[in-house]
Enzyme design. Sequence first.
Site, PDB file in Angstrom:
ATOM      1  N   SER A  61     -26.137 -13.868   2.363  1.00 35.50           N
ATOM      2  CA  SER A  61     -25.376 -14.470   3.214  1.00 35.50           C
ATOM      3  C   SER A  61     -25.965 -14.468   4.628  1.00 35.50           C
ATOM      4  O   SER A  61     -27.119 -15.207   4.897  1.00 35.50           O
ATOM      5  CB  SER A  61     -24.117 -13.858   3.399  1.00 35.50           C
ATOM      6  OG  SER A  61     -22.962 -14.902   3.801  1.00 35.50           O
ATOM      7  N   ASP A 173     -21.938 -17.378  -2.621  1.00 37.18           N
ATOM      8  CA  ASP A 173     -22.168 -16.223  -1.716  1.00 37.18           C
ATOM      9  C   ASP A 173     -22.727 -15.054  -2.544  1.00 37.18           C
ATOM     10  O   ASP A 173     -22.057 -14.724  -3.339  1.00 37.18           O
ATOM     11  CB  ASP A 173     -21.039 -15.979  -0.886  1.00 37.18           C
ATOM     12  CG  ASP A 173     -21.388 -14.836   0.473  1.00 37.18           C
ATOM     13  OD1 ASP A 173     -22.399 -14.088  -0.018  1.00 37.18           O
ATOM     14  OD2 ASP A 173     -20.748 -15.162   1.286  1.00 37.18           O
TER      15      ASP A 173
END
Length: 281
Positions: A61, A173
Amino acid sequence: MDSIEKTKEAKQDGLHSQGRSSPLRLGLALGGGAARGIAHVGVLQVLWENEIAVHAIAGTSAGAMAGAIIASGHTPDHLAEIARTSNWWFLAKDVSLRAGLLRSVGIEKWLRRHTKGKSFAELTIPLAVVTSDLISGETVVFTTGDVAWAARVSATVPGIYAPVEYQGRLLVDGGLTQNVPVVTALAMDVDIVLAVSLNGSFLDRGQPERPAEAIQQAISILQRAHVKEQLDKAHLTITPRLEGLGLTDFRAAEEFIQLGREAMELALPGLKSILEKGTTE
């Protein structure tokens, strides 16, 4: 998890060219945390200033975004300037009519500008970008192809952004499965891994004030077990004290950077000791 291709040759640009020789190869595991990812900049600055070579980066991320820019050849000071001057509204652009959520294409465009559209093969530091399969729950790691696209997928927070379709998978993610990707870093032909965890204090912030923070609060609760499992495998862990700073506090870039620096400076003697001994035993 997809296999990680070991790097055959250590490239000599970026942080590599700044590093003193050491028998140990250092890898970084840069964790996720949205705006908190700006703290990675301070960590990288201290490593650079102390001429500590980084041989590989695994990022999730925000950690994937920071890693992508550094690995593409920018200095930490330049990355700091990018963090200070970016208009972070690109994070909220473009809605998917099909999913009713934001699309993360704005993140990709921003990353492509700062990575100059490089592929993984063109990076100055080997990089692994961690994503998650939303259906199977598997970790999917990218070490080839388009860097900006992969880092964008790694930052596609479920519930905020629509999943990204890739070869029959729905990817989101990487924080769902490896928010601090120590295991991925260990697979990158390194001897020791320095982990940077950004959400250690997130659950102490009290009641979430924004929808994004409520989502991250829920994800952080679910992440606790696997984050601990990852950090237990690291040789050294840094957890910047980010109390009071949230996921959307992008205007606090200077504070994030300073807190990252402070955490790395505290850990520096331990890291230097490991490197100088030349052994992980």
